[in-house]
Design a protein around this motif. Sequence first.
Motif, PDB file in Angstrom:
ATOM      1  N   LYS A 201       0.857  -1.191   0.000  1.00 10.94           N
ATOM      2  CA  LYS A 201       0.000   0.000   0.000  1.00 10.94           C
ATOM      3  C   LYS A 201       0.884   1.230   0.000  1.00 10.94           C
ATOM      4  CE  LYS A 201      -2.655   0.259   3.487  1.00 10.94           C
ATOM      5  NZ  LYS A 201      -3.592   0.440   4.604  1.00 10.94           N
ATOM      6  N   GLU A 202       0.459   2.250  -0.733  1.00 14.33           N
ATOM      7  CA  GLU A 202       1.171   3.524  -0.749  1.00 14.33           C
ATOM      8  C   GLU A 202       0.242   4.630  -0.268  1.00 14.33           C
ATOM      9  OE1 GLU A 202       4.190   5.950  -3.493  1.00 14.33           O
ATOM     10  OE2 GLU A 202       2.417   5.259  -4.564  1.00 14.33           O
TER      11      GLU A 202
ATOM     12  N   CYS B  61       4.419   7.882  -9.762  1.00 14.21           N
ATOM     13  CA  CYS B  61       5.735   7.361 -10.128  1.00 14.21           C
ATOM     14  C   CYS B  61       6.169   6.211  -9.213  1.00 14.21           C
ATOM     15  CB  CYS B  61       6.767   8.478 -10.104  1.00 14.21           C
ATOM     16  SG  CYS B  61       8.371   7.997 -10.783  1.00 14.21           S
ATOM     17  N   SER B  62       6.110   6.416  -7.913  1.00 10.28           N
ATOM     18  CA  SER B  62       6.514   5.334  -7.011  1.00 10.28           C
ATOM     19  C   SER B  62       5.496   4.202  -7.021  1.00 10.28           C
ATOM     20  CB  SER B  62       6.761   5.853  -5.594  1.00 10.28           C
ATOM     21  OG  SER B  62       5.656   6.556  -5.116  1.00 10.28           O
ATOM     22  N   LEU B  63       4.237   4.517  -7.278  1.00 11.17           N
ATOM     23  CA  LEU B  63       3.224   3.466  -7.400  1.00 11.17           C
ATOM     24  C   LEU B  63       3.538   2.572  -8.603  1.00 11.17           C
ATOM     25  CD1 LEU B  63       0.525   2.546  -6.037  1.00 11.17           C
ATOM     26  CD2 LEU B  63      -0.648   3.809  -7.849  1.00 11.17           C
ATOM     27  N   ALA B  64       3.991   3.186  -9.695  1.00  6.70           N
ATOM     28  CA  ALA B  64       4.385   2.405 -10.873  1.00  6.70           C
ATOM     29  C   ALA B  64       5.594   1.528 -10.550  1.00  6.70           C
ATOM     30  CB  ALA B  64       4.699   3.332 -12.042  1.00  6.70           C
ATOM     31  N   CYS B  65       6.551   2.067  -9.806  1.00  2.00           N
ATOM     32  CA  CYS B  65       7.712   1.288  -9.387  1.00  2.00           C
ATOM     33  C   CYS B  65       7.270   0.079  -8.565  1.00  2.00           C
ATOM     34  CB  CYS B  65       8.660   2.173  -8.574  1.00  2.00           C
ATOM     35  SG  CYS B  65      10.125   1.332  -7.966  1.00  2.00           S
ATOM     36  N   LEU B  66       6.361   0.305  -7.632  1.00  2.00           N
ATOM     37  CA  LEU B  66       5.845  -0.789  -6.806  1.00  2.00           C
ATOM     38  C   LEU B  66       5.065  -1.796  -7.635  1.00  2.00           C
ATOM     39  CD1 LEU B  66       4.773   1.329  -3.728  1.00  2.00           C
ATOM     40  CD2 LEU B  66       6.574  -0.426  -3.755  1.00  2.00           C
ATOM     41  N   MET B  67       4.286  -1.318  -8.601  1.00  2.00           N
ATOM     42  CA  MET B  67       3.512  -2.228  -9.438  1.00  2.00           C
ATOM     43  C   MET B  67       4.432  -3.151 -10.231  1.00  2.00           C
ATOM     44  SD  MET B  67       0.344  -1.576 -12.027  1.00  2.00           S
ATOM     45  CE  MET B  67      -0.899  -1.666 -10.735  1.00  2.00           C
ATOM     46  N   LEU B  68       5.576  -2.631 -10.659  1.00  2.00           N
ATOM     47  CA  LEU B  68       6.509  -3.437 -11.443  1.00  2.00           C
ATOM     48  C   LEU B  68       7.149  -4.564 -10.631  1.00  2.00           C
ATOM     49  CD1 LEU B  68       8.122  -0.641 -13.614  1.00  2.00           C
ATOM     50  CD2 LEU B  68       6.677  -2.529 -14.418  1.00  2.00           C
ATOM     51  N   THR B  69       6.954  -4.573  -9.312  1.00  3.78           N
ATOM     52  CA  THR B  69       7.421  -5.705  -8.498  1.00  3.78           C
ATOM     53  C   THR B  69       6.418  -6.857  -8.550  1.00  3.78           C
ATOM     54  OG1 THR B  69       6.433  -4.983  -6.390  1.00  3.78           O
ATOM     55  CG2 THR B  69       8.654  -4.148  -6.925  1.00  3.78           C
ATOM     56  N   ASN B  70       5.271  -6.618  -9.193  1.00  5.03           N
ATOM     57  CA  ASN B  70       4.215  -7.621  -9.384  1.00  5.03           C
ATOM     58  C   ASN B  70       3.706  -8.253  -8.088  1.00  5.03           C
ATOM     59  OD1 ASN B  70       3.918  -7.391 -12.228  1.00  5.03           O
ATOM     60  ND2 ASN B  70       5.829  -8.520 -12.463  1.00  5.03           N
ATOM     61  N   PRO B  71       3.248  -7.414  -7.159  1.00  3.38           N
ATOM     62  CA  PRO B  71       2.644  -7.989  -5.952  1.00  3.38           C
ATOM     63  C   PRO B  71       1.294  -8.613  -6.294  1.00  3.38           C
ATOM     64  CG  PRO B  71       2.239  -5.641  -6.026  1.00  3.38           C
ATOM     65  CD  PRO B  71       3.139  -5.955  -7.197  1.00  3.38           C
ATOM     66  N   LYS B  72       0.759  -9.370  -5.386  1.00  7.25           N
ATOM     67  CA  LYS B  72      -0.587  -9.912  -5.591  1.00  7.25           C
ATOM     68  C   LYS B  72      -1.640  -8.821  -5.395  1.00  7.25           C
ATOM     69  CE  LYS B  72       0.388 -14.685  -4.450  1.00  7.25           C
ATOM     70  NZ  LYS B  72       0.117 -15.813  -3.555  1.00  7.25           N
ATOM     71  N   LYS B  73      -1.345  -7.867  -4.482  1.00  6.51           N
ATOM     72  CA  LYS B  73      -2.287  -6.784  -4.188  1.00  6.51           C
ATOM     73  C   LYS B  73      -1.520  -5.472  -4.052  1.00  6.51           C
ATOM     74  CE  LYS B  73      -5.982  -5.450  -0.997  1.00  6.51           C
ATOM     75  NZ  LYS B  73      -7.037  -5.299  -1.954  1.00  6.51           N
ATOM     76  N   LEU B  74      -2.061  -4.416  -4.653  1.00  6.81           N
ATOM     77  CA  LEU B  74      -1.467  -3.079  -4.574  1.00  6.81           C
ATOM     78  C   LEU B  74      -2.579  -2.056  -4.416  1.00  6.81           C
ATOM     79  CD1 LEU B  74       1.009  -1.181  -4.796  1.00  6.81           C
ATOM     80  CD2 LEU B  74       0.669  -1.216  -7.283  1.00  6.81           C
ATOM     81  N   VAL B  75      -2.446  -1.216  -3.388  1.00  2.00           N
ATOM     82  CA  VAL B  75      -3.441  -0.174  -3.111  1.00  2.00           C
ATOM     83  C   VAL B  75      -2.732   1.170  -3.039  1.00  2.00           C
ATOM     84  CG1 VAL B  75      -5.155   0.689  -1.457  1.00  2.00           C
ATOM     85  CG2 VAL B  75      -4.895  -1.775  -1.802  1.00  2.00           C
ATOM     86  N   GLY B  76      -3.286   2.165  -3.707  1.00  2.38           N
ATOM     87  CA  GLY B  76      -2.793   3.530  -3.639  1.00  2.38           C
ATOM     88  C   GLY B  76      -3.816   4.407  -2.955  1.00  2.38           C
ATOM     89  N   ILE B  77      -3.375   5.226  -2.017  1.00  3.58           N
ATOM     90  CA  ILE B  77      -4.248   6.135  -1.272  1.00  3.58           C
ATOM     91  C   ILE B  77      -3.739   7.556  -1.487  1.00  3.58           C
ATOM     92  CG2 ILE B  77      -5.121   6.795   1.014  1.00  3.58           C
ATOM     93  CD1 ILE B  77      -5.932   3.952   0.405  1.00  3.58           C
ATOM     94  N   ASP B  78      -4.635   8.454  -1.906  1.00 11.37           N
ATOM     95  CA  ASP B  78      -4.264   9.854  -2.062  1.00 11.37           C
ATOM     96  C   ASP B  78      -5.509  10.718  -1.922  1.00 11.37           C
ATOM     97  OD1 ASP B  78      -1.543  11.258  -3.391  1.00 11.37           O
ATOM     98  OD2 ASP B  78      -3.357  12.478  -3.462  1.00 11.37           O
ATOM     99  N   ARG B  79      -5.318  11.924  -1.408  1.00  9.04           N
ATOM    100  CA  ARG B  79      -6.433  12.876  -1.268  1.00  9.04           C
ATOM    101  C   ARG B  79      -6.964  13.355  -2.607  1.00  9.04           C
ATOM    102  NH1 ARG B  79      -4.299  17.409   2.943  1.00  9.04           N
ATOM    103  NH2 ARG B  79      -3.419  15.981   4.449  1.00  9.04           N
ATOM    104  N   ASP B  80      -6.113  13.297  -3.633  1.00 14.31           N
ATOM    105  CA  ASP B  80      -6.492  13.825  -4.949  1.00 14.31           C
ATOM    106  C   ASP B  80      -5.959  12.898  -6.035  1.00 14.31           C
ATOM    107  OD1 ASP B  80      -7.148  15.259  -7.193  1.00 14.31           O
ATOM    108  OD2 ASP B  80      -5.842  16.970  -6.749  1.00 14.31           O
TER     109      ASP B  80
END
Length: 183
Positions: free
Chosen positions: A38-39, A46-65
């Motif tokens: 989770k981010e 940009c960092s979410l894309a970096c994390l996605m490229l690690t191919n986790p089973k689950k990825l969540v992004g949290i942002d106010r906007d």
Amino acid sequence: MLDLYRELVRDQQIKYGEGYISHHFFLSKYGSLCESIKELGVYEGCSLACLMLTNPKKLVGIDRDISRIKNVEKFKNYAIENNIDFDIKNLDSLDIKAVSSCDLLHIDSFHTYEYLLNELRLHGPYIRKYIIFHDTNTNKRVLTNSQGLLQAIAYYISEIEPKWQIVEHSLQGMGSVVIKREI
């Protein structure tokens, strides 16, 4: 996704300097050891894309906007093609709806002592392995409000939750810290 990641990296290096994304080394290294990530504070993704490229089973992004995230469709398509359970949530990181268990948490949201400490109190108990922090180098003045992040991390791991310890600390670029939960 790799093309989008490279584009986002180039954009951030132009805006903030060559060393700005140095923490991506830690994101890749520890992200590849985790199934769920989770981010907090996705910004343009940009960092979410970096994390996605690690191919986790689950990825969540949290942002106010989340409207600032570039090419959300590419994220979604890559997730489908690579069997990643992917979600982006338009929430403040201190909203109780942002809380969930995961192996790795990347925090790059609102950079003040109080805010970070509140995020750690709220999310920390649900993180199984690692927490990675960006913008911890207070010697850099690009983000002048980063003062206190190291103090918040130190207070959390010494006074609130001593099961965590610092395993990596870099002053490169904007600075980053990795803490690990001890079992």
